[in-house]
Design an enzyme around this catalytic site. Structure first.
Site, short mmCIF file in Angstrom:
data_model
loop_
_atom_site.label_atom_id
_atom_site.label_comp_id
_atom_site.label_asym_id
_atom_site.label_seq_id
_atom_site.Cartn_x
_atom_site.Cartn_y
_atom_site.Cartn_z
CE LYS A 121 -95.42 6.50 21.43
NZ LYS A 121 -95.94 7.26 20.26
NE ARG B 148 -103.62 0.98 26.81
CZ ARG B 148 -102.99 2.06 27.25
NH1 ARG B 148 -102.61 3.01 26.40
NH2 ARG B 148 -102.73 2.21 28.53
CD GLU C 6 -99.38 10.83 18.54
OE1 GLU C 6 -98.84 11.93 18.78
OE2 GLU C 6 -99.93 10.14 19.40
#
Length: 572
Positions: free
Chosen positions: A284, A274, A50
């Protein structure tokens, strides 16, 4: 998902030599089987970031996996930006992501954007409406959430679920034309409100957002949700292996449902764990908080786990790739010990970094029997690990600077550095014997006196003297002042997320210490940003971009040894 990480096992790799750490990759096994059975003739993967922020070490794992798989099996990788949320996306992030990927050593076959497919995705949505598999819902987001039910209770069908195909087509067209406000209507897939998988309970496909898009401008005011754009974009590009993180396991049935009902190329999704790393945070949102509240200087702060932060700190692409390959690809969540990442950069820098002499806490050393005006240029090796690295010359004079910690007035047993009456070798120079010292009124050592042994020059030693200690030094006449930033781990605890209170309560107060006037050998005057060095006996350092011709700044990448491991043993 965040709370689940609090109970994750810690992978420390402490029971085997770091050189032997190499985890298996179950994705490779899948690819090999697909090629063997003919499910696919070639491999095409994609990396789908993104463009709403900067990449971090977790993204690096995905990059190395996607590009690495394709490279290993002679395939290709697309870079596809998931630009379906115009409110958070910027061209700045697009360019930064591309730069980071190139710096890591990878090049994509095609650059694509979800926005490239907006028209086709719209037509896919129309096709589902025509099949009676999608409908326009006027319910508010709160009502939709309430009607979805719970994991143990079925959802409730929307009162708009059984609109006719014709009405849904008209309303969806009007949504596109901008006749409705944000949140006034959504397009939902018609699947199963009693499904045990919450993602299959009539998920939202499109929402209204009257926001300017960084690529399409004001052309669109409806935007596809990730779950709808993802699989269809994969299919359009004919991606053979769509590799996602584990939080998308429950999304896979929806991924497959859309492809099946649209009767398009059957891309397949595979999930891996992950990356979670000790002594930092990977969220984030939390990284943004660190930046916005001034805990760090920015996204490229060398303490941040971002690619830009790691690069500025002195990490190499090779070391990050090595780290990602060593941790492998797991099927369950865990936390990787950051010491493995530090081991990887030490391994690489040990091979490539030039050795130099820099004194961080200087104290004057005077060689009383050395000629006052004499300057010798003595050869010293650039890198003992690299026979091709050659040598350079360093100036040697009567007055030198040495580390304050390399002298003790009253040394303990087994102390092999400088003290009254004791002898040491000056690196690449002579053996010296301490004859005295001076203190100031505060009791601090100001000057150390010693005599050098003329017959003991390195490479030509005829003194027959044996000493156990070697210390580094710089010429007082030729030394250049430099700033040194001693970076350490950003947090003082392994997993800040599992501690009570705010995660910022556990920031390491010693994560940055600035030595404003260290003294370096003159060869470093030619150093340029991102040049990497080993400061003898001090650690690995790189030149910071803040440097100017008159003011060099060095960042500590990593210490020579894992000092944290020793500290943890003391506490246990």
């Amino acid at each position: 998902m965040a709370n689940a990480f609090l109970r994750l096992p810690l992978l420390t790799f402490q029971n085997m030599p770091m050189e032997e750490v190499k985890a298996s990759n179950f994705i490779e096994e899948i690819v090999e089987e697909d090629l063997r059975t003919g499910r696919c003739q070639s491999v095409l993967t994609r990396f789908p970031p993104e463009p709403n922020g900067y990449l971090h070490i977790g993204h690096a794992k995905s990059i190395v996996l996607n590009f690495g798989i394709a490279q290993k099996y002679g395939g290709e990788t697309n870079l596809r930006f998931d630009d379906t949320n115009p409110e958070t996306e910027e061209t700045e992030y697009v360019e930064a992501i591309k730069e980071d990927i190139r710096w890591l050593g990878f090049q994509w076959a095609r650059e694509r954007y979800a926005s490239d497919y907006f028209e086709q995705l719209y037509e896919f949505a129309v096709k589902l409406i025509r099949k009676g598999l999608a409908y326009v819902d006027d319910s508010s987001s709160e009502e939709i959430a309430r009607m979805k039910g719970t994991p143990t209770e079925p959802g409730i069908e929307s009162p708009y679920r059984n609109r006719s195909v014709e009405e849904n087509l008209r309303l969806f067209q009007e949504m596109r034309e901008g006749k409705y406000r944000d949140g006034e209507k959504v397009l939902r897939a018609k699947i199963d409100m009693s499904s045990p998988n919450m993602h299959m309970r009539d998920p939202i496909m499109y929402r209204i957002k009257h926001a300017r898009h960084h690529r399409t401008g004001d052309k669109w005011c409806i935007y596809p949700m990730y779950d709808f754009a993802h699989g269809q974009s994969d299919s359009i590009e004919r991606i053979t292996h769509s590799i996602c993180t584990l939080e998308f396991v429950d999304h896979r049935p929806l991924y497959n449902w859309f492809i099946e009902k649209l009767e398009i190329f059957p891309s397949r999704q595979y999930e891996f764990a992950r990356l979670n790393l000790t002594y930092t945070v990977m969220s984030k949102r939390k990284l943004l908080q660190l930046v916005q509240k001034g805990y760090v200087s920015g996204w490229d702060d060398p303490r941040m786990p971002t690619i830009r932060g790691l690069r500025r700190r002195g990490y190499t692409p090779e070391s990050i790739q090595d780290f990602c390959e060593r941790i492998g690809v797991q099927k369950r969540e865990n936390i990787i010990d950051v010491s493995l990442l530090e081991f990887c950069i030490r391994e690489h820098l040990n091979k490539i970094a030039q050795r130099v002499m820099v004194v961080l806490d200087p104290v004057k050393l005077v060689l009383t029997n050395y000629p006052g005006a004499q300057v010798e240029w003595l050869p010293t090796e650039n890198n003992p690990e690299d026979p091709t690295a050659g040598t350079r010359e360093v100036p040697f004079t009567r007055e030198l600077w040495i580390e304050r910690e390399d002298f003790m007035e009253n040394p303990p047993k087994k102390y092999f550095r400088l003290a009254p009456g004791m002898s040491v070798r000056l690196k690449s120079a002579y053996i010296i014997t301490c004859t005295g010292f001076e203190k100031n009124d505060q009791g601090e050592i100001t000057t150390i006196y010693a005599e050098y042994i003329p017959q003991s020059r390195s490479g030509h030693d005829e003194s027959a003297m044996k000493v156990k200690g070697t210390i580094h030094w710089v010429s007082a006449t030729h030394a250049i002042p430099v700033e040194v930033r001693l970076y350490d781990r950003l947090f003082a605890v392994e997993n800040p997320d599992e501690q009570p209170g705010e995660f910022t309560d556990y920031i390491n107060p010693n994560s940055l210490q600035i030595v404003s006037r260290a003294l370096a050998e003159p060869s470093l005057a030619k150093a340029r940003p991102e040049d990497r060095f080993q400061f003898l006996r001090k650690g690995y350092f790189c030149v910071d971009p803040d440097s100017t011709a008159d003011h060099l700044v060095f960042n500590r990448t990593v210490t020579l040894k894992d000092t944290w491991a020793k500290e943890m043993k003391k506490q246990s």
